[in-house]
Design a protein around this motif. Structure first.
Motif, PDB file in Angstrom:
ATOM      1  N   ARG A  21      -2.168  49.996  13.488  1.00 49.03           N
ATOM      2  CA  ARG A  21      -2.068  50.870  12.323  1.00 49.03           C
ATOM      3  C   ARG A  21      -3.463  51.316  11.922  1.00 49.03           C
ATOM      4  NH1 ARG A  21       0.902  45.497  11.106  1.00 49.03           N
ATOM      5  NH2 ARG A  21       2.909  45.989  12.058  1.00 49.03           N
ATOM      6  N   LEU A  22      -3.555  52.534  11.469  1.00 51.22           N
ATOM      7  CA  LEU A  22      -4.801  53.074  10.946  1.00 51.22           C
ATOM      8  C   LEU A  22      -4.587  53.393   9.477  1.00 51.22           C
ATOM      9  CD1 LEU A  22      -7.663  54.212  11.137  1.00 51.22           C
ATOM     10  CD2 LEU A  22      -6.684  56.326  12.087  1.00 51.22           C
ATOM     11  N   LEU A  23      -5.394  52.784   8.602  1.00 50.76           N
ATOM     12  CA  LEU A  23      -5.272  52.953   7.166  1.00 50.76           C
ATOM     13  C   LEU A  23      -6.495  53.690   6.642  1.00 50.76           C
ATOM     14  CD1 LEU A  23      -4.148  49.291   6.437  1.00 50.76           C
ATOM     15  CD2 LEU A  23      -2.685  51.274   6.723  1.00 50.76           C
ATOM     16  N   MET A  64      -3.522  57.483   3.687  1.00 48.47           N
ATOM     17  CA  MET A  64      -2.788  57.717   4.929  1.00 48.47           C
ATOM     18  C   MET A  64      -2.592  56.410   5.690  1.00 48.47           C
ATOM     19  SD  MET A  64      -3.755  60.473   7.906  1.00 48.47           S
ATOM     20  CE  MET A  64      -2.521  61.063   9.068  1.00 48.47           C
ATOM     21  N   ARG A  65      -1.426  56.287   6.276  1.00 47.20           N
ATOM     22  CA  ARG A  65      -1.132  55.162   7.177  1.00 47.20           C
ATOM     23  C   ARG A  65      -0.463  55.725   8.421  1.00 47.20           C
ATOM     24  NH1 ARG A  65       3.223  52.057   8.848  1.00 47.20           N
ATOM     25  NH2 ARG A  65       2.832  49.827   9.198  1.00 47.20           N
ATOM     26  N   ILE A  66      -1.070  55.484   9.571  1.00 51.78           N
ATOM     27  CA  ILE A  66      -0.498  55.913  10.847  1.00 51.78           C
ATOM     28  C   ILE A  66      -0.262  54.680  11.709  1.00 51.78           C
ATOM     29  CG2 ILE A  66      -1.002  57.071  13.031  1.00 51.78           C
ATOM     30  CD1 ILE A  66      -2.164  59.340  11.624  1.00 51.78           C
ATOM     31  N   LYS A  79     -14.058  50.133  21.468  1.00 54.42           N
ATOM     32  CA  LYS A  79     -14.346  51.525  21.806  1.00 54.42           C
ATOM     33  C   LYS A  79     -13.635  52.466  20.840  1.00 54.42           C
ATOM     34  CE  LYS A  79     -13.972  54.779  25.673  1.00 54.42           C
ATOM     35  NZ  LYS A  79     -13.449  54.971  27.051  1.00 54.42           N
ATOM     36  N   LEU A  80     -12.390  52.143  20.495  1.00 57.43           N
ATOM     37  CA  LEU A  80     -11.590  52.963  19.591  1.00 57.43           C
ATOM     38  C   LEU A  80     -12.267  53.050  18.222  1.00 57.43           C
ATOM     39  CD1 LEU A  80      -8.706  54.363  19.568  1.00 57.43           C
ATOM     40  CD2 LEU A  80      -7.896  52.274  18.465  1.00 57.43           C
ATOM     41  N   GLU A  81     -12.708  51.928  17.714  1.00 51.68           N
ATOM     42  CA  GLU A  81     -13.310  51.898  16.382  1.00 51.68           C
ATOM     43  C   GLU A  81     -14.665  52.602  16.368  1.00 51.68           C
ATOM     44  OE1 GLU A  81     -13.273  48.055  14.574  1.00 51.68           O
ATOM     45  OE2 GLU A  81     -11.192  47.656  15.150  1.00 51.68           O
ATOM     46  N   ARG A  96      -9.707  51.513   8.244  1.00 54.06           N
ATOM     47  CA  ARG A  96      -9.688  50.323   9.100  1.00 54.06           C
ATOM     48  C   ARG A  96      -8.492  50.400  10.048  1.00 54.06           C
ATOM     49  NH1 ARG A  96      -6.098  46.058   7.571  1.00 54.06           N
ATOM     50  NH2 ARG A  96      -5.095  46.446   5.544  1.00 54.06           N
ATOM     51  N   PHE A  97      -8.684  49.853  11.236  1.00 55.05           N
ATOM     52  CA  PHE A  97      -7.584  49.647  12.166  1.00 55.05           C
ATOM     53  C   PHE A  97      -7.031  48.238  11.950  1.00 55.05           C
ATOM     54  CE2 PHE A  97      -9.769  53.081  14.378  1.00 55.05           C
ATOM     55  CZ  PHE A  97      -8.702  53.846  14.855  1.00 55.05           C
ATOM     56  N   ALA A  98      -5.725  48.117  11.937  1.00 54.98           N
ATOM     57  CA  ALA A  98      -5.067  46.809  11.854  1.00 54.98           C
ATOM     58  C   ALA A  98      -4.191  46.678  13.090  1.00 54.98           C
ATOM     59  CB  ALA A  98      -4.219  46.712  10.586  1.00 54.98           C
ATOM     60  N   TYR A  99      -4.415  45.620  13.857  1.00 54.51           N
ATOM     61  CA  TYR A  99      -3.726  45.449  15.130  1.00 54.51           C
ATOM     62  C   TYR A  99      -2.528  44.530  14.936  1.00 54.51           C
ATOM     63  CZ  TYR A  99      -8.032  47.598  16.582  1.00 54.51           C
ATOM     64  OH  TYR A  99      -9.085  48.479  16.696  1.00 54.51           O
TER      65      TYR A  99
END
Length: 300
Positions: A21-23, A64-66, A79-81, A96-99
């Protein structure tokens, strides 16, 4: 029974190994959604859910939350971050990314009443609450045998007025030992100190047996009965130094009438309490809650 808990956590982890998730929160401005969506597309991610909310489209705040799936995600985390930081800087985002495979470790605090605790344990057992319930802590020994049937460690730490600080230090040591990400007060009938709260800012979730802001504090059902209310409710919120005034995550109500006494209100209220708390905890675990000042944006 510990093997049961370990197997369940590993199953959660494998089921969610490619999901993240990307917040995001930032000032609202054109191009945010397009930039984020295009970034994920170029990485080969498949967006499975996208939610956004603007407090005021004309220069207000944007949330936003994706949620997306990306094959071999774990290998690409760093790499993504690093790559997304450019977009974050461009739009001045808090992000932040949440895995999803990084299963949150949860501690449950409870006193003698078991209805909220059991709802969490049942949903966890059924796979509806994706967490590693690492430990249950109580100021009474009563629920120890019940908790241990689920393969979860149980600790009884007596809390008295004269030794409250000592008890909290023992609790905090357990939270550190078990590397706890979120603590849930499942009808834990103690007021936490500012020191304890500051150890887990915005990561302590409480259930209050009232539809806040009505009947803050102790004995809300008795006070509701005395006022002759026609609706009772429950509120789940993040814990702050201000008693029962933290950002609200979820609420629900139940209609009652003059035939119900205070004990009836308590009995009826238990079903509302446990469902409200379970929903709030699930949304936190799924990174659906964004906090802004004294409020929350909940993408549920």
């Amino acid at each position: 029974m510990k093997e049961l808990r370990d197997r369940k956590v590993e199953l959660f982890r494998q089921t969610n190994k490619d999901r993240a998730r990307l917040l995001i929160s930032c000032k609202d401005q054109p191009g945010i959604v397009a930039a984020v969506s295009n970034f994920l597309y170029e990485y080969g991610a498949n967006i499975v859910q996208s939610d956004q909310y603007s407090i005021d489209p004309e220069g207000g705040l944007f949330f936003m939350r994706i949620e997306f799936i990306l094959p071999d995600l774990k290998r690409q985390e760093e790499k993504l971050e690093e790559a997304f930081a450019a977009i974050g800087n461009q739009f001045r985002m808090d992000w932040r990314f949440a895995y999803a495979y990084d299963i949150k470790k949860m501690a449950i605090f409870v006193s003698r009443e078991d209805h909220c605790l059991m709802e969490l344990l049942w949903q966890w057992q059924a796979g509806d609450l994706v967490a590693d319930i690492a430990v249950v802590i109580s100021n009474h020994p009563d629920l120890g045998p019940t908790v241990e049937q689920f393969g979860i460690p149980f600790y009884h730490i007596t809390v008295t007025k004269d030794a409250k600080n000592e008890a909290e230090q023992k609790q905090l040591k357990l939270l550190e030992e078990y590397e706890i990400d979120v603590s849930v007060l499942a009808r834990y009938m103690q007021i936490l100190s500012p020191t304890f709260i500051s150890s887990q800012p915005e990561r302590i979730i409480n259930i209050h047996h009232s539809f806040l802001p009505a009947f803050v504090g102790a004995k809300p059902y008795e006070r509701a009965y005395e006022r002759g209310v026609k609706i009772i409710g429950a509120t789940s919120h993040y814990v702050t130094d201000d008693l029962d005034e933290g950002p609200i995550i979820e609420q629900d109500v139940l209609r009652v009438n003059h035939n119900h006494n205070a004990e009836d209100l308590k009995r009826l209220g238990r079903s509302v309490e446990r469902s409200v708390l379970a929903r709030a905890v699930a949304w936190h675990l799924e990174d659906r809650v964004l906090i802004h000042k004294s409020k929350t944006v909940v993408f549920n």
